[in-house]
Design an enzyme around this catalytic site. Structure first.
Site, PDB file in Angstrom:
ATOM      1  CG  ASP A  61      -3.695  10.551 -37.963  1.00  0.00           C
ATOM      2  OD1 ASP A  61      -3.799  11.780 -38.082  1.00  0.00           O
ATOM      3  OD2 ASP A  61      -2.760   9.907 -38.465  1.00  0.00           O
ATOM      4  CD  GLU A  77      -5.664  12.730 -34.730  1.00  0.00           C
ATOM      5  OE1 GLU A  77      -5.107  13.397 -35.623  1.00  0.00           O
ATOM      6  OE2 GLU A  77      -5.033  12.033 -33.903  1.00  0.00           O
TER       7      GLU A  77
END
Length: 232
Positions: free
Chosen positions: A53, A125
């Site tokens: 992320d 992610e």
């Protein structure tokens, strides 16, 4: 869902090189899988998701900063949010075909709704985090450019950077002379997989409801539904 992890097939599917197979197998392992496979040797993917992320946000921010030297901070923030939000990452992961590789519990495998889209977005992610650890910044950047930043034109053409909550607030103030409010109407599920239903109100009127895997996501979904319901 595949029963085994074929690193060569996975690398070909994602158009990447894999050096450390375990990193990428970890990236597709949901925590629920460990509950049913106590002897499984790898951890679940949440730490890689956390790293990925941050890497994703940095690289997208860097690219937008360079591409749009005249755009203000707020505009850049909206563009970035449209490229890295869960809905967009799910769409990308679904297009790639990540879903068939996810390792999850039988219960999660039966759930094909919003929770599944959340798993797919998180896996993207985590894969970015694995790629960063496996081969560094350059490899992660190349993947993000090919799979995510390529969607920038779609975001611009469809004005997907528009914030539904801000838009609904503007329209409610203009048309009804009131600022909308939000309430959580329902929530359920374990802490790691919580689900929410939020309602958006104009005064006492419940205009629309929305569902999400966070309160904020549920509010955004409610605002989007309210815009459609009101024809705004």
């Amino acid at each position: 869902m595949k029963t085994g992890f074929d690193a060569s097939e996975f690398a070909e599917k994602l158009d990447i090189i894999i050096r450390k197979k375990d990193l990428f197998q970890e990236a597709i392992t949901h925590r629920s899988f460990l509950n049913e496979h106590k002897s499984y040797a790898l951890p679940h993917n949440e730490r890689l998701e956390f790293l990925g992320d941050a890497v994703l946000e940095l690289i997208v921010t860097e690219q937008l900063f360079e591409k749009f030297p005249d755009k203000a901070e707020g505009e850049l923030t909206s563009l970035r949010a449209a490229l890295v939000n869960g809905e967009m990452l799910f769409k990308i992961g679904h297009t790639i075909g990540i879903e068939e590789y996810l390792l999850m519990s039988r219960g999660e495998a039966r759930d094909t709704g919003r929770a599944r889209s959340y798993l797919i977005a998180n896996a993207i992610e985590a894969i970015i985090g694995a790629l960063y650890l496996d081969q560094g910044y350059k490899a992660a950047k190349e993947f993000i450019e090919k799979k995510i930043l390529v969607r920038l034109e779609e975001v611009l053409e469809g004005e997907l950077y528009s914030d539904a909550k801000s838009r609904f607030q503007e329209m409610a103030q203009d048309r009804a002379g009131m600022t909308p409010t939000y309430q959580v109407l329902k929530e359920w599920g374990p802490d790691h997989d919580r689900k929410f239903v939020a309602g958006v109100f104009i005064g006492e009127e419940l205009v629309a409801e929305g569902e999400g895997l966070s309160k904020q996501e549920a509010q955004r979904d409610a605002a989007k539904n309210a815009l459609l319901k009101k024809g705004w």
